[in-house]
Design a protein around this motif. Structure first.
Motif, PDB file in Angstrom:
ATOM      1  N   ARG A  60      33.283  28.767  41.072  1.00 60.99           N
ATOM      2  CA  ARG A  60      32.701  30.149  41.779  1.00 60.99           C
ATOM      3  C   ARG A  60      33.864  31.477  42.760  1.00 60.99           C
ATOM      4  O   ARG A  60      34.607  30.992  42.815  1.00 60.99           O
ATOM      5  N   MET A  61      33.138  32.933  42.503  1.00 64.00           N
ATOM      6  CA  MET A  61      33.644  33.373  43.281  1.00 64.00           C
ATOM      7  C   MET A  61      33.056  33.808  44.937  1.00 64.00           C
ATOM      8  O   MET A  61      32.513  33.688  45.129  1.00 64.00           O
ATOM      9  N   GLY A  62      34.191  34.160  45.856  1.00 58.61           N
ATOM     10  CA  GLY A  62      33.952  34.850  46.822  1.00 58.61           C
ATOM     11  C   GLY A  62      35.436  34.864  47.653  1.00 58.61           C
ATOM     12  O   GLY A  62      36.575  35.040  46.648  1.00 58.61           O
ATOM     13  N   HIS A  63      35.308  35.090  48.596  1.00 56.67           N
ATOM     14  CA  HIS A  63      36.165  35.841  49.485  1.00 56.67           C
ATOM     15  C   HIS A  63      37.713  34.550  50.270  1.00 56.67           C
ATOM     16  O   HIS A  63      38.246  34.549  50.232  1.00 56.67           O
ATOM     17  N   ASP A  64      36.576  33.293  50.696  1.00 61.68           N
ATOM     18  CA  ASP A  64      37.262  32.372  50.964  1.00 61.68           C
ATOM     19  C   ASP A  64      37.798  31.037  50.216  1.00 61.68           C
ATOM     20  O   ASP A  64      36.462  31.273  49.515  1.00 61.68           O
ATOM     21  N   ALA A  65      38.495  30.782  50.176  1.00 66.60           N
ATOM     22  CA  ALA A  65      39.947  30.013  49.334  1.00 66.60           C
ATOM     23  C   ALA A  65      38.957  28.363  49.447  1.00 66.60           C
ATOM     24  O   ALA A  65      38.776  28.203  48.881  1.00 66.60           O
ATOM     25  N   ALA A  66      38.827  28.223  50.431  1.00 65.23           N
ATOM     26  CA  ALA A  66      37.842  27.127  50.892  1.00 65.23           C
ATOM     27  C   ALA A  66      36.830  27.260  50.816  1.00 65.23           C
ATOM     28  O   ALA A  66      35.884  25.911  50.038  1.00 65.23           O
ATOM     29  N   THR A  67      35.661  27.706  49.851  1.00 60.82           N
ATOM     30  CA  THR A  67      34.563  27.555  49.526  1.00 60.82           C
ATOM     31  C   THR A  67      34.151  28.179  48.197  1.00 60.82           C
ATOM     32  O   THR A  67      32.380  28.662  47.658  1.00 60.82           O
ATOM     33  N   SER A  68      35.472  28.633  47.475  1.00 57.86           N
ATOM     34  CA  SER A  68      35.569  29.294  46.171  1.00 57.86           C
ATOM     35  C   SER A  68      36.864  29.142  45.409  1.00 57.86           C
ATOM     36  O   SER A  68      37.836  28.637  45.396  1.00 57.86           O
ATOM     37  N   VAL A  69      36.618  29.793  44.453  1.00 53.60           N
ATOM     38  CA  VAL A  69      37.932  29.036  43.366  1.00 53.60           C
ATOM     39  C   VAL A  69      38.750  30.623  42.725  1.00 53.60           C
ATOM     40  O   VAL A  69      39.679  30.621  42.936  1.00 53.60           O
ATOM     41  N   VAL A  70      38.168  31.374  43.038  1.00 59.77           N
ATOM     42  CA  VAL A  70      39.150  32.479  42.432  1.00 59.77           C
ATOM     43  C   VAL A  70      38.349  34.054  43.568  1.00 59.77           C
ATOM     44  O   VAL A  70      37.277  33.921  44.274  1.00 59.77           O
ATOM     45  N   GLY A  71      38.916  35.085  43.758  1.00 54.85           N
ATOM     46  CA  GLY A  71      38.737  35.786  45.098  1.00 54.85           C
ATOM     47  C   GLY A  71      37.079  37.146  43.445  1.00 54.85           C
ATOM     48  O   GLY A  71      36.976  37.001  42.668  1.00 54.85           O
ATOM     49  N   PRO A  72      37.411  37.860  44.475  1.00 54.78           N
ATOM     50  CA  PRO A  72      36.265  38.787  43.296  1.00 54.78           C
ATOM     51  C   PRO A  72      36.953  39.630  42.483  1.00 54.78           C
ATOM     52  O   PRO A  72      36.333  40.526  41.910  1.00 54.78           O
ATOM     53  N   ASP A  73      38.129  39.866  42.196  1.00 55.95           N
ATOM     54  CA  ASP A  73      38.704  40.219  41.296  1.00 55.95           C
ATOM     55  C   ASP A  73      38.779  39.260  40.471  1.00 55.95           C
ATOM     56  O   ASP A  73      39.817  39.700  39.416  1.00 55.95           O
ATOM     57  N   LEU A  74      38.878  38.016  40.382  1.00 63.35           N
ATOM     58  CA  LEU A  74      38.727  36.557  39.423  1.00 63.35           C
ATOM     59  C   LEU A  74      40.179  36.005  39.659  1.00 63.35           C
ATOM     60  O   LEU A  74      39.779  35.630  38.586  1.00 63.35           O
ATOM     61  N   LYS A  75      40.888  36.587  39.989  1.00 68.12           N
ATOM     62  CA  LYS A  75      42.173  36.074  40.594  1.00 68.12           C
ATOM     63  C   LYS A  75      41.609  34.157  41.482  1.00 68.12           C
ATOM     64  O   LYS A  75      41.232  34.537  42.311  1.00 68.12           O
ATOM     65  N   VAL A  76      42.527  33.223  40.267  1.00 66.92           N
ATOM     66  CA  VAL A  76      42.705  31.945  41.241  1.00 66.92           C
ATOM     67  C   VAL A  76      43.643  32.273  42.722  1.00 66.92           C
ATOM     68  O   VAL A  76      44.116  32.396  42.782  1.00 66.92           O
ATOM     69  N   HIS A  77      42.496  31.618  43.694  1.00 65.80           N
ATOM     70  CA  HIS A  77      43.728  31.149  45.130  1.00 65.80           C
ATOM     71  C   HIS A  77      44.303  30.461  44.926  1.00 65.80           C
ATOM     72  O   HIS A  77      44.100  29.760  44.296  1.00 65.80           O
ATOM     73  N   GLY A  78      44.954  30.955  45.287  1.00 64.51           N
ATOM     74  CA  GLY A  78      46.586  29.867  45.377  1.00 64.51           C
ATOM     75  C   GLY A  78      47.917  29.824  44.869  1.00 64.51           C
ATOM     76  O   GLY A  78      49.057  29.838  44.115  1.00 64.51           O
ATOM     77  N   VAL A  79      47.765  31.219  43.721  1.00 67.07           N
ATOM     78  CA  VAL A  79      48.418  31.273  42.490  1.00 67.07           C
ATOM     79  C   VAL A  79      48.464  32.592  42.175  1.00 67.07           C
ATOM     80  O   VAL A  79      47.459  33.176  42.244  1.00 67.07           O
ATOM     81  N   ASP A  80      49.307  33.008  40.888  1.00 65.52           N
ATOM     82  CA  ASP A  80      49.494  34.231  40.867  1.00 65.52           C
ATOM     83  C   ASP A  80      49.581  34.595  39.141  1.00 65.52           C
ATOM     84  O   ASP A  80      49.789  33.744  38.493  1.00 65.52           O
ATOM     85  N   GLY A  81      49.098  35.255  38.640  1.00 63.94           N
ATOM     86  CA  GLY A  81      49.121  35.617  37.433  1.00 63.94           C
ATOM     87  C   GLY A  81      47.809  35.351  36.305  1.00 63.94           C
ATOM     88  O   GLY A  81      47.907  34.715  35.540  1.00 63.94           O
ATOM     89  N   LEU A  82      46.946  34.603  36.860  1.00 63.90           N
ATOM     90  CA  LEU A  82      46.309  33.836  36.329  1.00 63.90           C
ATOM     91  C   LEU A  82      44.424  33.932  36.556  1.00 63.90           C
ATOM     92  O   LEU A  82      43.783  34.276  38.359  1.00 63.90           O
ATOM     93  N   ARG A  83      43.391  34.830  36.207  1.00 62.35           N
ATOM     94  CA  ARG A  83      42.522  35.662  36.041  1.00 62.35           C
ATOM     95  C   ARG A  83      41.169  33.844  35.639  1.00 62.35           C
ATOM     96  O   ARG A  83      41.518  33.065  34.476  1.00 62.35           O
ATOM     97  N   VAL A  84      39.872  33.522  36.471  1.00 64.24           N
ATOM     98  CA  VAL A  84      38.515  33.175  35.591  1.00 64.24           C
ATOM     99  C   VAL A  84      38.448  33.787  35.253  1.00 64.24           C
ATOM    100  O   VAL A  84      37.320  35.431  36.581  1.00 64.24           O
ATOM    101  N   CYS A  85      37.626  34.216  34.549  1.00 64.10           N
ATOM    102  CA  CYS A  85      36.308  35.620  33.724  1.00 64.10           C
ATOM    103  C   CYS A  85      35.205  34.489  32.782  1.00 64.10           C
ATOM    104  O   CYS A  85      35.572  34.524  31.783  1.00 64.10           O
TER     105      CYS A  85
END
Length: 543
Positions: free
Chosen positions: A485-510
């Protein structure tokens, strides 16, 4: 097809399902970006995929279906549930029941609260209007002229559909001409992703047009086994096709669109997930992300079934001569039961007037399938008597499941723990809902047409017995979501509102895995929406 192994593309899309097909079309439209789509399954150009009612034949077909099974579920009386997911171009939009429901407007208010205004109702409504080519025409809510034709489903309905609608009105619901309009609540007919008597999947509406472009490459029967990282940046993917391992580089981004089961599985196989769990399977940790695979949410449903005194679709779809007749009608005129989903009508209702929005969905089927047929969901071979079913599913269950790895083998299915009916809230609202089904059946004009209740049967009356029946006969209605799920907080979500995976670069989930919350309704429309709005975010970041 251009050579792929060792090549470089701007965007690599993993999965050609509802969201992935939309991404492929939108990211390639300018001609500036080289797009590769990898699909583990094969082509959607199969007879039973294109035939609208043919999806019963796809329910257990390993050629087009991942055929997932959950762990034995205490909430479902210990049963293992069958979770079909599409494994072909179009993904689950190529094997689903084709009902087009956006969800309640307040669902997107919930999304906005969790993930920001890009995912709110105003943005979603405008996107849906751009997506749709609605047969009913354009208005404040519907779109006309978009890439996805939506059937209004007003012709060739079974006569009992109107009987159901009038009986449900007598039970207290209003008639609703458009569940995707100003108000979702009420009863009526469902809009469908059917065009010219053929399934109108995401592959047909989005991916096939994109495949005509020189900057789009689609590789089928290519299962991605992991995302490749340099440090914490995704630089490509590894895949296996015909037993041969290949690699492809991404100049811009890798985008996972495998759905609510495959995407979290692939994240974990790539080292993104709960660190201890990954280490248990010998997987090197790229990013400790405890929420991967968590928050799994799905609608649960069941049918009540009656023997009827008047003919239903059973009477024409069961005998050989009936099959011949409906087949000829379909091929000669593009009409009849084969040209539609079995769910002609339905609606949304509240189990309590105190609730702010509908919490239950109805499905009407002039049809029944109590007598099982091995290896098939017997839509084309129903019961040998006149039968009718009314089904329901919960819109926003509070139970949560989980997807974890069974193995580090990318070809092994993950472990799916559905946790259905694990909260008393979900049990009690379903109990209230099944009582409403009997209330509908007790109204004119349907009551005098009923011979007897077959499931669960008139002897099942007490709350305890009704709950036992709910647990014994319920199952998924095929809407798994929220597992990355997406959200602002990496503690409660996997991707941000931009669908970028928290904690890494160049990877999204959509895909549906990023839903912040489960939509109140069928999930194909919001999955396509996520692809549409996700492409906007990706293109906004393009250099």
């Amino acid at each position: 097809m251009a050579a792929v192994n060792g090549a470089e593309f701007d965007y690599i899309i993993v999965g050609a399902g509802s969201a992935g097909s939309v991404l492929a079309e939108r990211l390639s439209a300018s001609g500036r970006h080289r797009v590769l789509v990898l699909e583990a399954g094969g082509s959607d150009r199969r007879f039973y995929v294109q035939l609208p009612l043919g999806y019963g034949k796809l329910f257990y077909d390993p050629a087009v279906n991942w055929l997932y099974q959950t762990e034995p579920d205490p909430g479902l009386a210990g049963n293992r549930d069958h979770w079909p997911r599409g494994k072909l171009l179009g993904g689950s939009s190529s094997i689903n029941a084709m009902v087009w429901i956006r969800g309640h407007q307040s669902d997107y208010d919930d999304w906005e609260e969790i993930a920001g205004p890009h995912w709110g109702w105003a943005k979603a409504r405008d996107a849906y209007r751009a997506i749709e080519d609605n047969e009913a025409g354009a208005d404040t809510f519907r779109g006309k002229g978009g890439p996805l034709f939506i059937s209004a489903n007003q012709r060739d309905l079974h006569p009992l559909c109107e009987t159901f609608i009038r009986s449900t009105e007598a039970a207290g619901l209003k008639r609703n001409a458009d569940f995707n309009g100003a108000d979702q609540e009420g009863v009526g007919t469902y809009q469908m992703t059917i065009r010219n008597a053929r399934r109108n999947s995401a592959a047909r509406a989005f991916l096939r047009p994109a495949m005509k472009r020189a900057n789009v490459t689609v590789m089928t029967h290519a299962q991605v086994t992991r995302v490749i990282f340099e440090g914490r940046r995704a630089i490509g993917i590894e895949y296996r096709k015909n037993g041969v391992l290949g690699r492809v580089r991404a100049a811009s981004e890798v985008i996972l669109s495998g759905g609510a089961i495959n995407s979290p599985q692939l994240l974990m196989l790539s080292g993104i997930g709960p660190a201890a769990h990954l280490k248990d399977h010998g997987i090197a940790v790229t990013s400790d992300s405890p929420q991967v695979g968590r928050n799994l949410n799905d609608h649960q449903g069941l049918n009540y079934t009656w023997r009827m005194k008047v003919p239903t679709y059973n009477d024409v779809l069961r005998p050989w001569w009936g099959k011949v007749a409906v087949g000829l009608r379909y091929f000669l005129t593009g009409s009849g039961p084969l040209a539609k989903s079995i769910n002609h009508g339905g609606g949304f209702f509240r189990t309590s007037p105190d609730l702010p929005r509908p919490n239950m969905q109805l499905y009407f089927q002039a049809f029944s399938t109590l007598v099982p047929r091995v290896g098939e969901r017997p839509l084309l071979t129903p019961d040998p008597f006149s039968g009718l079913s009314i089904g329901l599913s919960n819109c926003r269950p509070t139970s949560r499941g989980e997807i974890t790895l069974n193995s580090a083998d990318p070809f092994a299915h993950p472990k799916i723990v559905a946790n259905a009916y694990s909260t008393d809230h979900d049990v009690q609202e379903m109990l209230a809902a099944v009582k409403f089904l009997r209330r509908i059946a007790d109204q004119d004009p349907i009551r005098p047409l009923i011979a007897e209740e077959l499931r669960p049967g008139p002897e099942v009356r007490s709350d305890a017995d009704l709950i036992a029946d709910i647990r014994a006969r319920s199952g998924t209605v095929y809407h798994p979501s929220c597992s990355a799920r997406m959200g602002h907080d990496a503690a409660t979500s996997v991707v941000g509102p931009d669908l970028k995976v928290h904690g890494v670069d160049g990877l999204r989930v959509c895909d549906a895995s990023v839903f912040p919350t489960l939509i109140g309704g069928n999930t194909n429309a919001p999955s396509i929406l996520v692809g549409w709005l996700g492409a906007e975010r990706i293109l906004a970041d393009a250099h």
